[in-house]
Design a protein around this motif. Sequence first.
Motif, PDB file in Angstrom:
ATOM      1  N   GLY A  35       7.307   1.308  38.754  1.00 53.46           N
ATOM      2  CA  GLY A  35       8.318   0.999  39.746  1.00 53.46           C
ATOM      3  C   GLY A  35       9.010  -0.321  39.505  1.00 53.46           C
ATOM      4  N   TRP A  36      10.084  -0.505  40.239  1.00 50.21           N
ATOM      5  CA  TRP A  36      10.805  -1.766  40.273  1.00 50.21           C
ATOM      6  C   TRP A  36      10.526  -2.440  41.609  1.00 50.21           C
ATOM      7  CZ3 TRP A  36      13.266  -4.213  36.397  1.00 50.21           C
ATOM      8  CH2 TRP A  36      13.589  -3.475  35.251  1.00 50.21           C
ATOM      9  N   TYR A  37      10.172  -3.697  41.536  1.00 52.77           N
ATOM     10  CA  TYR A  37       9.964  -4.531  42.698  1.00 52.77           C
ATOM     11  C   TYR A  37      11.022  -5.645  42.679  1.00 52.77           C
ATOM     12  CZ  TYR A  37       5.100  -2.695  42.491  1.00 52.77           C
ATOM     13  OH  TYR A  37       3.974  -1.896  42.445  1.00 52.77           O
ATOM     14  N   ARG A  38      11.207  -6.274  43.815  1.00 53.76           N
ATOM     15  CA  ARG A  38      12.069  -7.453  43.851  1.00 53.76           C
ATOM     16  C   ARG A  38      11.514  -8.483  44.822  1.00 53.76           C
ATOM     17  NH1 ARG A  38      17.523  -4.931  46.746  1.00 53.76           N
ATOM     18  NH2 ARG A  38      16.677  -4.739  48.868  1.00 53.76           N
ATOM     19  N   GLN A  39      11.847  -9.742  44.538  1.00 54.66           N
ATOM     20  CA  GLN A  39      11.415 -10.833  45.412  1.00 54.66           C
ATOM     21  C   GLN A  39      12.571 -11.795  45.595  1.00 54.66           C
ATOM     22  OE1 GLN A  39       7.859 -12.921  44.184  1.00 54.66           O
ATOM     23  NE2 GLN A  39       7.499 -13.631  46.275  1.00 54.66           N
ATOM     24  N   ALA A  40      13.024 -11.907  46.822  1.00 54.53           N
ATOM     25  CA  ALA A  40      14.085 -12.842  47.176  1.00 54.53           C
ATOM     26  C   ALA A  40      13.461 -14.169  47.591  1.00 54.53           C
ATOM     27  CB  ALA A  40      14.931 -12.266  48.300  1.00 54.53           C
ATOM     28  N   PRO A  41      14.195 -15.262  47.506  1.00 57.70           N
ATOM     29  CA  PRO A  41      13.647 -16.572  47.888  1.00 57.70           C
ATOM     30  C   PRO A  41      13.090 -16.555  49.301  1.00 57.70           C
ATOM     31  CG  PRO A  41      15.741 -16.844  46.777  1.00 57.70           C
ATOM     32  CD  PRO A  41      15.561 -15.367  46.991  1.00 57.70           C
ATOM     33  N   GLY A  42      11.861 -17.029  49.448  1.00 57.64           N
ATOM     34  CA  GLY A  42      11.243 -17.113  50.763  1.00 57.64           C
ATOM     35  C   GLY A  42      10.725 -15.797  51.309  1.00 57.64           C
ATOM     36  N   GLU A  46       8.745  -6.884  47.246  1.00 60.17           N
ATOM     37  CA  GLU A  46       8.808  -5.554  47.836  1.00 60.17           C
ATOM     38  C   GLU A  46       9.101  -4.509  46.772  1.00 60.17           C
ATOM     39  OE1 GLU A  46      12.070  -4.814  50.506  1.00 60.17           O
ATOM     40  OE2 GLU A  46      13.542  -5.824  49.218  1.00 60.17           O
ATOM     41  N   LEU A  47       8.600  -3.305  47.027  1.00 58.88           N
ATOM     42  CA  LEU A  47       8.875  -2.194  46.119  1.00 58.88           C
ATOM     43  C   LEU A  47      10.258  -1.638  46.419  1.00 58.88           C
ATOM     44  CD1 LEU A  47       7.863  -0.177  43.962  1.00 58.88           C
ATOM     45  CD2 LEU A  47       6.983   1.207  45.856  1.00 58.88           C
ATOM     46  N   VAL A  48      11.061  -1.502  45.386  1.00 58.22           N
ATOM     47  CA  VAL A  48      12.425  -1.009  45.534  1.00 58.22           C
ATOM     48  C   VAL A  48      12.497   0.477  45.221  1.00 58.22           C
ATOM     49  CG1 VAL A  48      14.761  -1.173  44.593  1.00 58.22           C
ATOM     50  CG2 VAL A  48      13.426  -3.258  44.987  1.00 58.22           C
ATOM     51  N   ALA A  49      11.875   0.873  44.120  1.00 58.06           N
ATOM     52  CA  ALA A  49      11.931   2.264  43.683  1.00 58.06           C
ATOM     53  C   ALA A  49      10.762   2.532  42.759  1.00 58.06           C
ATOM     54  CB  ALA A  49      13.248   2.562  42.958  1.00 58.06           C
ATOM     55  N   SER A  50      10.339   3.789  42.691  1.00 53.38           N
ATOM     56  CA  SER A  50       9.253   4.150  41.790  1.00 53.38           C
ATOM     57  C   SER A  50       9.495   5.521  41.201  1.00 53.38           C
ATOM     58  CB  SER A  50       7.902   4.103  42.504  1.00 53.38           C
ATOM     59  OG  SER A  50       7.837   5.101  43.498  1.00 53.38           O
ATOM     60  N   ILE A  51       8.795   5.782  40.084  1.00 53.80           N
ATOM     61  CA  ILE A  51       8.925   7.076  39.407  1.00 53.80           C
ATOM     62  C   ILE A  51       7.562   7.460  38.848  1.00 53.80           C
ATOM     63  CG2 ILE A  51       9.702   5.943  37.257  1.00 53.80           C
ATOM     64  CD1 ILE A  51      11.517   8.481  36.873  1.00 53.80           C
ATOM     65  N   GLU A  88      22.655  -9.024  49.676  1.00 50.54           N
ATOM     66  CA  GLU A  88      21.234  -8.956  50.036  1.00 50.54           C
ATOM     67  C   GLU A  88      20.363  -8.332  48.943  1.00 50.54           C
ATOM     68  OE1 GLU A  88      23.859  -7.868  51.833  1.00 50.54           O
ATOM     69  OE2 GLU A  88      23.381  -6.010  52.928  1.00 50.54           O
ATOM     70  N   ASP A  89      20.972  -7.836  47.879  1.00 49.48           N
ATOM     71  CA  ASP A  89      20.207  -7.360  46.730  1.00 49.48           C
ATOM     72  C   ASP A  89      19.811  -8.509  45.805  1.00 49.48           C
ATOM     73  OD1 ASP A  89      22.416  -4.538  46.622  1.00 49.48           O
ATOM     74  OD2 ASP A  89      20.355  -4.572  47.385  1.00 49.48           O
ATOM     75  N   THR A  90      20.314  -9.696  46.078  1.00 51.47           N
ATOM     76  CA  THR A  90      19.985 -10.855  45.257  1.00 51.47           C
ATOM     77  C   THR A  90      18.486 -11.131  45.284  1.00 51.47           C
ATOM     78  OG1 THR A  90      22.159 -11.873  45.558  1.00 51.47           O
ATOM     79  CG2 THR A  90      20.323 -13.339  44.981  1.00 51.47           C
ATOM     80  N   ALA A  91      17.882 -11.166  44.103  1.00 52.18           N
ATOM     81  CA  ALA A  91      16.434 -11.355  43.990  1.00 52.18           C
ATOM     82  C   ALA A  91      16.063 -11.385  42.504  1.00 52.18           C
ATOM     83  CB  ALA A  91      15.681 -10.219  44.676  1.00 52.18           C
ATOM     84  N   VAL A  92      14.803 -11.714  42.255  1.00 48.29           N
ATOM     85  CA  VAL A  92      14.229 -11.502  40.927  1.00 48.29           C
ATOM     86  C   VAL A  92      13.606 -10.112  40.924  1.00 48.29           C
ATOM     87  CG1 VAL A  92      12.589 -12.287  39.196  1.00 48.29           C
ATOM     88  CG2 VAL A  92      13.791 -13.956  40.620  1.00 48.29           C
ATOM     89  N   TYR A  93      13.938  -9.328  39.926  1.00 49.29           N
ATOM     90  CA  TYR A  93      13.467  -7.959  39.840  1.00 49.29           C
ATOM     91  C   TYR A  93      12.384  -7.846  38.766  1.00 49.29           C
ATOM     92  CZ  TYR A  93      17.143  -6.288  42.911  1.00 49.29           C
ATOM     93  OH  TYR A  93      17.955  -6.050  44.010  1.00 49.29           O
ATOM     94  N   GLN A 113       8.107 -11.852  33.598  1.00 46.23           N
ATOM     95  CA  GLN A 113       8.922 -12.958  34.103  1.00 46.23           C
ATOM     96  C   GLN A 113       9.986 -12.487  35.083  1.00 46.23           C
ATOM     97  OE1 GLN A 113       8.377 -16.301  33.318  1.00 46.23           O
ATOM     98  NE2 GLN A 113       6.506 -15.376  32.490  1.00 46.23           N
ATOM     99  N   GLY A 114      10.303 -11.224  35.039  1.00 47.11           N
ATOM    100  CA  GLY A 114      11.344 -10.702  35.908  1.00 47.11           C
ATOM    101  C   GLY A 114      12.737 -10.991  35.359  1.00 47.11           C
ATOM    102  N   THR A 115      13.725 -10.428  36.025  1.00 46.75           N
ATOM    103  CA  THR A 115      15.118 -10.681  35.658  1.00 46.75           C
ATOM    104  C   THR A 115      15.909 -10.963  36.935  1.00 46.75           C
ATOM    105  OG1 THR A 115      17.017  -9.833  34.407  1.00 46.75           O
ATOM    106  CG2 THR A 115      15.743  -8.209  35.649  1.00 46.75           C
ATOM    107  N   GLN A 116      16.690 -12.030  36.916  1.00 42.83           N
ATOM    108  CA  GLN A 116      17.403 -12.476  38.105  1.00 42.83           C
ATOM    109  C   GLN A 116      18.672 -11.657  38.303  1.00 42.83           C
ATOM    110  OE1 GLN A 116      16.764 -15.192  40.435  1.00 42.83           O
ATOM    111  NE2 GLN A 116      18.436 -14.141  41.514  1.00 42.83           N
TER     112      GLN A 116
END
Length: 121
Positions: A35-42, A46-51, A88-93, A113-116
């Motif tokens: 899956g893809w997760y994302r984390q926004a500042p503060g 969270e899980l965004v999508a999975s397969i 609001e999609d701004t985050a590290v993925y 490391q994720g991707t911004q």
Amino acid sequence: QVQPVESGGGLVQAGGSLRLSCAASGSIFSQNTMGWYRQAPGKQRELVASITTGSSTYYGDSVKGRFTISRENAKNMIYLQMNSLKPEDTAVYYCNTVPYSLRIFAQGHRWGQGTQVTVSS
């Protein structure tokens, strides 16, 4: 230790599109839902999508209809096509197994490391 390698992030205007890529370990990739997760500042990650290994998909309510997850088994790759991006999609993925469990951790698999992704209004 092994970690996924995410790429494809960047700065985009609202309404734009990005395609994220993730190179995962073969043994982890072939046996697990990814899956893809994302984390926004503060905020918490969270899980965004999975397969699943059978390519069944799940999407969070906030991205349903806008994001598409896919996997390329021969290359151990996972992708996230993101359309109609919002600020609001701004985050590290990040990509990883779903769930990221103690079993996965014990196998030496870590977070990358994720991707911004930054979406301007």
